[in-house]
Design an enzyme around this catalytic site. Sequence first.
Site, PDB file in Angstrom:
ATOM      1  N   GLY A  97      -4.477   6.075   5.263  1.00 50.11           N
ATOM      2  CA  GLY A  97      -3.977   7.443   5.384  1.00 50.11           C
ATOM      3  C   GLY A  97      -4.349   8.098   6.700  1.00 50.11           C
ATOM      4  O   GLY A  97      -3.591   8.907   7.243  1.00 50.11           O
ATOM      5  N   GLY A 116      -6.567   8.447  -1.909  1.00 52.30           N
ATOM      6  CA  GLY A 116      -5.905   7.220  -1.510  1.00 52.30           C
ATOM      7  C   GLY A 116      -6.587   6.423  -0.428  1.00 52.30           C
ATOM      8  O   GLY A 116      -7.755   6.619  -0.127  1.00 52.30           O
ATOM      9  N   SER A 117      -5.810   5.567   0.155  1.00 56.07           N
ATOM     10  CA  SER A 117      -6.255   4.511   1.053  1.00 56.07           C
ATOM     11  C   SER A 117      -6.754   5.023   2.397  1.00 56.07           C
ATOM     12  O   SER A 117      -6.302   6.046   2.903  1.00 56.07           O
ATOM     13  CB  SER A 117      -5.079   3.555   1.285  1.00 56.07           C
ATOM     14  OG  SER A 117      -5.357   2.667   2.325  1.00 56.07           O
ATOM     15  N   THR A 118      -7.649   4.232   2.984  1.00 58.82           N
ATOM     16  CA  THR A 118      -8.147   4.546   4.328  1.00 58.82           C
ATOM     17  C   THR A 118      -7.039   4.488   5.369  1.00 58.82           C
ATOM     18  O   THR A 118      -7.181   5.065   6.442  1.00 58.82           O
ATOM     19  CB  THR A 118      -9.269   3.572   4.732  1.00 58.82           C
ATOM     20  OG1 THR A 118      -8.794   2.233   4.598  1.00 58.82           O
ATOM     21  CG2 THR A 118     -10.500   3.777   3.876  1.00 58.82           C
TER      22      THR A 118
END
Length: 132
Positions: free
Chosen positions: A64, A60-62
């Site tokens: 996170g 997932g996304s940075t």
Amino acid sequence: MKFACRAITRGRAEGEALVTKEYISFLGGIDKETGIVKEDCEIKGESVAGRILVFPGGKGSTVGSYVLLNLRKNGVAPKAIINKKTETIIAVGAAMAEIPLVEVRDEKFFEAVKTGDRVVVNADEGYVELIE
């Protein structure tokens, strides 16, 4: 049983394991205010707070990384994280939040560890231990 590990971030922790065989996205997957897993997976509804979080790796996304930091600020972070293969997002988040993070490559560890088991993570000395 002791298993060798590679430290991604330093530190030592002991606690109850929360184990999933699924990859976790911290953005949207874990509530940053409560530490409750929201993602539709086998540990949905469980809290990561004060536990040793065991999962193969992140997805997932940075953003996170900042979710991990917010978990720490809100007092609901895991005590430590154990991965098979750590991605950069998890590593950065654990470093910012000062959460011990290790990689264990021995498949026997992941076959043996279950939710509720007592686990010691010693990133400084390079081992994790399942307490009988």
